[in-house]
Design a protein around this motif. Structure first.
Motif, PDB file in Angstrom:
ATOM      1  N   PHE A 266       0.824  -1.208   0.000  1.00  0.00           N
ATOM      2  CA  PHE A 266       0.000   0.000   0.000  1.00  0.00           C
ATOM      3  C   PHE A 266       0.860   1.260   0.000  1.00  0.00           C
ATOM      4  N   PHE A 267       1.930   1.246   0.773  1.00  0.00           N
ATOM      5  CA  PHE A 267       2.837   2.379   0.798  1.00  0.00           C
ATOM      6  C   PHE A 267       3.442   2.612  -0.581  1.00  0.00           C
ATOM      7  N   LEU A 268       3.915   1.552  -1.222  1.00  0.00           N
ATOM      8  CA  LEU A 268       4.518   1.680  -2.549  1.00  0.00           C
ATOM      9  C   LEU A 268       3.498   2.142  -3.585  1.00  0.00           C
ATOM     10  N   ILE A 269       2.267   1.700  -3.453  1.00  0.00           N
ATOM     11  CA  ILE A 269       1.213   2.157  -4.363  1.00  0.00           C
ATOM     12  C   ILE A 269       0.987   3.648  -4.192  1.00  0.00           C
ATOM     13  N   VAL A 270       0.916   4.104  -2.948  1.00  0.00           N
ATOM     14  CA  VAL A 270       0.674   5.530  -2.685  1.00  0.00           C
ATOM     15  C   VAL A 270       1.815   6.382  -3.232  1.00  0.00           C
ATOM     16  N   ILE A 271       3.061   6.025  -2.938  1.00  0.00           N
ATOM     17  CA  ILE A 271       4.185   6.857  -3.379  1.00  0.00           C
ATOM     18  C   ILE A 271       4.335   6.803  -4.894  1.00  0.00           C
ATOM     19  N   THR A 272       4.081   5.651  -5.504  1.00  0.00           N
ATOM     20  CA  THR A 272       4.193   5.529  -6.953  1.00  0.00           C
ATOM     21  C   THR A 272       3.074   6.298  -7.650  1.00  0.00           C
ATOM     22  N   ALA A 273       1.869   6.205  -7.121  1.00  0.00           N
ATOM     23  CA  ALA A 273       0.754   6.971  -7.681  1.00  0.00           C
ATOM     24  C   ALA A 273       1.006   8.469  -7.518  1.00  0.00           C
ATOM     25  N   TRP A 274       1.550   8.856  -6.372  1.00  0.00           N
ATOM     26  CA  TRP A 274       1.832  10.274  -6.124  1.00  0.00           C
ATOM     27  C   TRP A 274       2.839  10.806  -7.135  1.00  0.00           C
ATOM     28  N   TRP A 275       3.921  10.060  -7.377  1.00  0.00           N
ATOM     29  CA  TRP A 275       4.898  10.508  -8.369  1.00  0.00           C
ATOM     30  C   TRP A 275       4.268  10.591  -9.752  1.00  0.00           C
TER      31      TRP A 275
ATOM     32  N   GLN B 161      10.277  13.754 -19.081  1.00  0.00           N
ATOM     33  CA  GLN B 161       9.269  13.621 -18.032  1.00  0.00           C
ATOM     34  C   GLN B 161       8.173  12.624 -18.414  1.00  0.00           C
ATOM     35  N   ASN B 162       7.760  12.591 -19.672  1.00  0.00           N
ATOM     36  CA  ASN B 162       6.740  11.629 -20.101  1.00  0.00           C
ATOM     37  C   ASN B 162       7.233  10.198 -19.984  1.00  0.00           C
ATOM     38  N   GLN B 163       8.496   9.977 -20.252  1.00  0.00           N
ATOM     39  CA  GLN B 163       9.049   8.629 -20.088  1.00  0.00           C
ATOM     40  C   GLN B 163       9.052   8.219 -18.621  1.00  0.00           C
ATOM     41  N   TRP B 164       9.365   9.152 -17.744  1.00  0.00           N
ATOM     42  CA  TRP B 164       9.320   8.849 -16.311  1.00  0.00           C
ATOM     43  C   TRP B 164       7.894   8.576 -15.851  1.00  0.00           C
ATOM     44  N   ILE B 165       6.927   9.309 -16.386  1.00  0.00           N
ATOM     45  CA  ILE B 165       5.522   9.036 -16.055  1.00  0.00           C
ATOM     46  C   ILE B 165       5.186   7.604 -16.444  1.00  0.00           C
ATOM     47  N   SER B 166       5.613   7.187 -17.615  1.00  0.00           N
ATOM     48  CA  SER B 166       5.340   5.825 -18.080  1.00  0.00           C
ATOM     49  C   SER B 166       5.942   4.784 -17.148  1.00  0.00           C
ATOM     50  N   VAL B 167       7.148   5.031 -16.682  1.00  0.00           N
ATOM     51  CA  VAL B 167       7.808   4.097 -15.761  1.00  0.00           C
ATOM     52  C   VAL B 167       7.018   3.985 -14.460  1.00  0.00           C
ATOM     53  N   PHE B 168       6.594   5.123 -13.921  1.00  0.00           N
ATOM     54  CA  PHE B 168       5.826   5.093 -12.676  1.00  0.00           C
ATOM     55  C   PHE B 168       4.464   4.432 -12.869  1.00  0.00           C
ATOM     56  N   LEU B 169       3.820   4.690 -13.996  1.00  0.00           N
ATOM     57  CA  LEU B 169       2.527   4.054 -14.255  1.00  0.00           C
ATOM     58  C   LEU B 169       2.668   2.547 -14.427  1.00  0.00           C
ATOM     59  N   LEU B 170       3.723   2.105 -15.077  1.00  0.00           N
ATOM     60  CA  LEU B 170       3.967   0.673 -15.234  1.00  0.00           C
ATOM     61  C   LEU B 170       4.214   0.025 -13.871  1.00  0.00           C
TER      62      LEU B 170
ATOM     63  N   VAL C 167       7.627  -9.326  -9.141  1.00  0.00           N
ATOM     64  CA  VAL C 167       8.013  -8.397 -10.210  1.00  0.00           C
ATOM     65  C   VAL C 167       7.769  -6.959  -9.755  1.00  0.00           C
ATOM     66  N   ALA C 168       6.619  -6.709  -9.141  1.00  0.00           N
ATOM     67  CA  ALA C 168       6.282  -5.357  -8.670  1.00  0.00           C
ATOM     68  C   ALA C 168       7.295  -4.874  -7.641  1.00  0.00           C
ATOM     69  N   LEU C 169       7.656  -5.721  -6.711  1.00  0.00           N
ATOM     70  CA  LEU C 169       8.595  -5.323  -5.666  1.00  0.00           C
ATOM     71  C   LEU C 169      10.016  -5.165  -6.209  1.00  0.00           C
ATOM     72  N   MET C 170      10.410  -6.016  -7.154  1.00  0.00           N
ATOM     73  CA  MET C 170      11.722  -5.849  -7.777  1.00  0.00           C
ATOM     74  C   MET C 170      11.760  -4.556  -8.581  1.00  0.00           C
ATOM     75  N   PHE C 171      10.676  -4.280  -9.301  1.00  0.00           N
ATOM     76  CA  PHE C 171      10.569  -3.043 -10.076  1.00  0.00           C
ATOM     77  C   PHE C 171      10.720  -1.852  -9.140  1.00  0.00           C
ATOM     78  N   ALA C 172      10.012  -1.875  -8.006  1.00  0.00           N
ATOM     79  CA  ALA C 172      10.084  -0.773  -7.047  1.00  0.00           C
ATOM     80  C   ALA C 172      11.485  -0.640  -6.456  1.00  0.00           C
ATOM     81  N   THR C 173      12.129  -1.767  -6.168  1.00  0.00           N
ATOM     82  CA  THR C 173      13.489  -1.731  -5.626  1.00  0.00           C
ATOM     83  C   THR C 173      14.414  -0.998  -6.581  1.00  0.00           C
ATOM     84  N   PHE C 174      14.363  -1.365  -7.861  1.00  0.00           N
ATOM     85  CA  PHE C 174      15.234  -0.731  -8.844  1.00  0.00           C
ATOM     86  C   PHE C 174      14.813   0.709  -9.148  1.00  0.00           C
ATOM     87  N   LEU C 175      13.506   0.966  -9.217  1.00  0.00           N
ATOM     88  CA  LEU C 175      13.028   2.311  -9.510  1.00  0.00           C
ATOM     89  C   LEU C 175      13.450   3.292  -8.426  1.00  0.00           C
TER      90      LEU C 175
END
Length: 122
Positions: free
Chosen positions: A10-19, A46-55, A74-82
């Motif tokens: 939930f925390f990762l969803i909130v921070i990722t959605a916020w970005w 900036q649009n490419q970064w938006i795409s990364v956060f949305l993915l 996959v989601a958690l590994m993605f977040a770790t690297f992001l």
């Protein structure tokens, strides 16, 4: 997955959605704060970064909804690297002593810790 382990998700969803929202609504964020976002601009616009956060957000939501360990990992590994990349980006910026370094490094570690909590039988 137990409900108490979902706090990380939930925390990762909130921070990722916020970005995603911040980058989408503030179209000139990178130009307005070049001292902080210098490295990010070098990696992508900036649009490419938006795409990364949305993915990333999509993987987190699918991991929660489907409760499949592979998608969740996959989601958690993605977040770790992001968020690790974000911490590195702030280190390499023209203001390396920003709060972003510590915050996003900690978020990256939190995602990594969440990854070790995912069981294969979910």
């Amino acid at each position: 997955m137990h409900n108490n382990k979902r706090y990380i998700d939930f925390f990762l969803i909130v921070i990722t959605a916020w970005w995603s929202i911040v980058l989408f609504l503030n179209e000139r964020l990178f130009q307005d704060r070049p001292e902080l976002f210098y490295t990010f601009q070098k990696v992508g616009n900036q649009n490419q970064w938006i795409s990364v956060f949305l993915l990333s957000l999509l993987f987190h939501l699918l991991g929660l909804l489907w409760e499949k360990s592979f998608i969740h990992k996959v989601a958690l590994m993605f977040a770790t690297f992001l968020y690790g990349t974000m911490a590195a980006g702030f280190i390499l910026s023209k203001q390396p002593l920003s709060t972003g370094v510590g915050v996003y490094f900690a978020i990256s570690l939190l995602a990594l810790w969440g990854l070790r909590e995912v069981k294969d039988h979910e």
